[in-house]
Design an enzyme around this catalytic site. Structure first.
Site, PDB file in Angstrom:
ATOM      1  N   ASP A   1       0.872  -1.174   0.000  1.00 57.93           N
ATOM      2  CA  ASP A   1       0.000   0.000   0.000  1.00 57.93           C
ATOM      3  C   ASP A   1       0.911   1.227   0.000  1.00 57.93           C
ATOM      4  OD1 ASP A   1      -2.154   1.687  -0.028  1.00 57.93           O
ATOM      5  OD2 ASP A   1      -3.219   0.717   1.606  1.00 57.93           O
TER       6      ASP A   1
HETATM    7  C1  NOJ Z   1      -4.029   3.921  -0.020  1.00 62.05           C
HETATM    8  C2  NOJ Z   1      -5.198   3.007   0.167  1.00 62.05           C
HETATM    9  O1  NOJ Z   1      -5.096   2.354   1.417  1.00 62.05           O
HETATM   10  C3  NOJ Z   1      -5.329   1.973  -0.921  1.00 62.05           C
HETATM   11  O2  NOJ Z   1      -6.538   1.282  -0.730  1.00 62.05           O
HETATM   12  C4  NOJ Z   1      -5.261   2.609  -2.267  1.00 62.05           C
HETATM   13  O3  NOJ Z   1      -5.431   1.630  -3.273  1.00 62.05           O
HETATM   14  C5  NOJ Z   1      -3.927   3.314  -2.399  1.00 62.05           C
HETATM   15  N1  NOJ Z   1      -3.835   4.348  -1.376  1.00 62.05           N
HETATM   16  C6  NOJ Z   1      -3.743   3.944  -3.780  1.00 62.05           C
HETATM   17  O4  NOJ Z   1      -4.532   5.042  -3.917  1.00 62.05           O
END
Ligand code: NOJ
Length: 717
Positions: A275
């Site tokens: 993430d």
């Molecule tokens: C953080 C989020 O937790 C995740 O779900 C998301 O896909 C990513 N950012 C990319 O935007």
């Protein structure tokens, strides 16, 4: 451009689609320099999105060997131009994979995922993901960061909106449907799905996003891993690691979940992306000392690609050269990434066909599907004296509340590239279908977070002239989603003030609750006639609400998440274990029962359930059991009912929940019609439970088979 192998001639057999996939992977891998490999495992950001809770933005990377970009661009020509730079300016011409958060639609926005689960219609979920894939791919997106399949049992956590509710089995069914929708079409409409956030992120302490999680192996196997297993079995090609620290070993660098479970037990061959910044955050979590340590721990644990920070591209080459990192970890990760790129056909089709927006976005068929999904996802929780559907004799109807015309909130959080201007709001939806003889008196009444006496007064006037009040309350789209935890789940004070003032008028109130999480309704419920949870319904919000209020459609949604009375009851979910003293241990101040249970929801018609017909009472592990149940529509209009089949393993070496969902079916019945709903229970699959090693254990003894208020006992020998 770095690398050192520029002069080496390239053997481009990996570009030959006729060769077996693994041969292509190995040929390409064998020609890559260490720097090229490290870049292939790195993801940057391109363009800008509008999600205020997760603002994604960045500039194109100037090294054409980078493996992936989050593509917050809408213009497929710009995306193609960047892909051209990658393919033509890099030595090996490895295409980029463009990812994006397409969570409940790209431009045509469907209801938020939590709402979609309440439809209990996996086929509709699959179809909505097909539409999302088509719009995305035509706009240059190869990979969506969806479905989010974290179990949501704490409505304080804002991300419950993104998942499919509180039940592991149901979440697995919807996960599989979403994966098949995104990935099931042929090239060029297929995009890769991403199961996220692996794993246990929803257990964040206190519902605070990004927090520690204390999850036993038993709980992992019983509750948090099953949806991922279902998604992997359905063929998901990627997963995203989670932010949480699972019992001291962060999910982003957790060898047990990423290697032992995902690769060794489940045989997953796609890739895992981190993430956002979660490799760097290993330092915040107290698990790594510096950038090199973060990279080594994450990569060795099985995290293939790093999102955003650039730690992988900076540290991998030097760590390998110094002998601190075995190059096999790098090679394995690169193999996984390349494999998915080959499978997606990116080498043969690096560019997307550019069509005018009107031919690829918001097509009538897409909007019709969004409307149907919205209709089926809304949940009627109360309907005193059959106030709904609205009587055709009504002459004056008040439409009040901050959500009635708040298009930006009605599309919900994580709206891809959805735009408020494309939303039909509730007032517009109603005006289109109400006969001209009806006066619809609209007044905002207050904002969600602020209000004035003038607004309040306008609402009172609208209500005073009317026979019924449609009251649209709830949450804005930024009150849920990422980084949107709340310590209270009640309506905001301006809305409570408006509500209290309208109640004084003693007119029937229909509460239309537009929300992305359960809201505490214990003080509201006794004072309204009807409650329709609309959730954040997406582009077709207004038409769907109007369909249901006027009776053109009959509500069929059932809750996929329990509504606590107050946040003090959290956690409360249907598949809890029994207490040592079921007759004690209750709250002194409120009921121990939640406001509404998982599965709750009513219709404009009524359904009668006959007795359970079981094919046997005594079973062996290899005898499937058939459960038949007759359902009759005893009302005067057609309707859809979801039949939930639960089991209860009465005595086991690991105590079991009081009930556990093992199957569901949604059936449509005309007025007066009866149908037999039939389920097959496979003892090995459905009556077994997971132990803390992830083994399925089937123990003899008594099981209850439960459908609604019917319960029968069977004996497994
Ligand atoms: C953080 C989020 O937790 C995740 O779900 C998301 O896909 C990513 N950012 C990319 O935007």
């Amino acid at each position: 451009m770095g690398g050192g192998a520029q002069e080496t001639p390239v053997a481009d057999d990996y570009k030959n689609p006729a060769l077996p996939l693994e041969e292509r992977v190995e040929s390409l891998l064998s020609q890559m320099t260490l720097e090229e490999k490290a870049l292939q495992l790195s993801q940057g950001v391109l363009g800008q999105d509008y999600n205020v809770n997760n603002l994604v933005g960045g500039k194109a990377q100037d090294d054409p060997r980078i493996g992936s970009m989050i593509c917050a661009l809408e213009d497929p020509e710009k995306r193609n131009a960047y892909q051209k730079f990658i393919v033509e300016k890099s030595r090996l011409g490895i295409p980029m994979i463009f990812g994006y958060d397409v969570i409940h639609g790209y431009k045509t926005i469907f209801p938020v995922p939590l709402a979609q689960a309440c439809s209990w219609n996996p086929e509709l979920v699959r179809e909505s993901c097909v539409v999302a894939a088509k719009e995305s791919k035509a706009s240059g997106i190869d990979w969506t960061f969806s479905p989010m399949i974290d179990i949501g049992r704490d409505p304080r956590w804002g991300r419950v909106v993104e998942g499919y509710g509180e039940d592991p089995y149901a979440t697995g069914v919807f996960a599989a449907a979403a994966v098949k929708g995104y990935q099931g079409e042929t090239i060029p409409y297929r995009i890769a799905a991403c199961l996220k956030h692996f794993v246990g992120y929803g257990v964040s302490e206190g519902g605070r996003d990004y927090s520690y999680t204390d999850i036993s192996r038993q709980a992992l196997w019983e509750t948090y891993l099953p949806p991922y297993e279902a998604g992997v079995q359905a063929g998901a090609r990627t997963l995203m690691g989670a932010f949480n620290d699972i019992c001291g070993v962060p999910a982003s660098a957790n060898p047990y979940t990423l290697k032992e479970v995902l690769r060794n037990k489940w045989g997953f061959t796609g890739f895992v992306v981190s993430d956002w910044s979660s490799v760097r955050q290993l330092m915040n979590q107290g698990y790594a000392a510096n950038a090199d340590d973060c990279v080594k721990k994450a990569l060795e644990a099985g995290l293939d690609m790093e999102m955003v920070d650039g730690f992988y591209r900076r540290s991998i080459p030097s760590l390998v050269k110094s002998g601190d990192l075995d190059p096999k970890f790098v090679d394995d990760a690169v193999r996984n990434v390349l494999r998915v790129k080959f499978e997606l056909g990116l080498f043969e089709h690096p560019y997307v066909e550019v069509k005018p927006a009107a031919e690829r976005l918001l097509l009538p068929g897409y909007k019709a599907l969004a409307r149907q999904m919205a209709v089926e996802s809304m949940v009627l929780l109360k309907n005193k004296d059959n106030l709904l559907p609205l009587s055709p004799d009504l002459k004056n109807i008040a439409l009040v509340g901050p959500l009635a015309k708040d298009k930006d909130s009605l599309i919900g959080s994580w709206r891809g590239r959805g735009e408020a201007r494309n939303v039909t709001d509730i007032e517009e939806g109603l005006r289109k279908v109400l006969p001209s003889s009806v006066n619809l008196h609209y007044a905002k009444g207050c904002g969600v977070n602020e209000g004035s006496d003038e607004e309040l007064q306008e609402a009172v006037q609208a209500a005073e002239q009317s026979e019924v009040i449609l009251l649209c309350l709830g949450e804005t789209s930024t009150m849920n989603g990422e980084n949107a935890s709340r310590s209270t789940i009640s309506l905001t004070s301006p809305q409570q003030k408006l509500f209290a003032r309208l109640v004084e008028l003693k007119k029937p109130i229909v509460l239309l609750l537009a929300t992305g999480r359960p809201i505490s309704l214990h003080t509201i419920e006794p004072r309204v006639s009807s409650i329709l949870v609309t959730w954040h319904p997406g582009t077709e919000a207004g038409p769907a609400v109007a369909d249901l209020l006027t009776g053109r459609e009959n509500p069929s949604g059932r809750l996929a998440i329990t509504f606590p009375r107050t946040e003090g009851q959290i956690p409360v979910y249907y598949n809890m274990r029994n207490r040592a003293r079921p007759y004690q241990g209750k709250y002194q101040d409120i009921s121990t029962e939640p406001m509404y249970w998982f599965g709750d929801g009513i219709s404009y018609t009524t359904f009668e359930y006959g007795p359970l017909g079981l094919s046997a009472r005594e079973l062996t592990s290899s005898t499937p059991l058939t459960v038949n149940i007759d359902i009759k529509n005893t009302g005067s209009r057609a309707g859809k009912e979801t039949v939930f089949l639960y089991i209860h393993d009465k005595v086991a070496s690991v105590s079991q929940p009081m009930k556990r969902l093992i199957a569901f079916q949604k059936v449509e019945l005309q007025a007066g019609e009866s149908k037999t709903v039939s389920f097959t229970v496979d003892p090995a699959r459905d009556l077994s439970f997971a132990n803390s090693d992830g083994r399925r254990v089937l123990e003899p003894g008594e099981f209850e088979i439960i459908v609604k208020d019917k319960k029968e006992t069977i004996n497994l020998k």
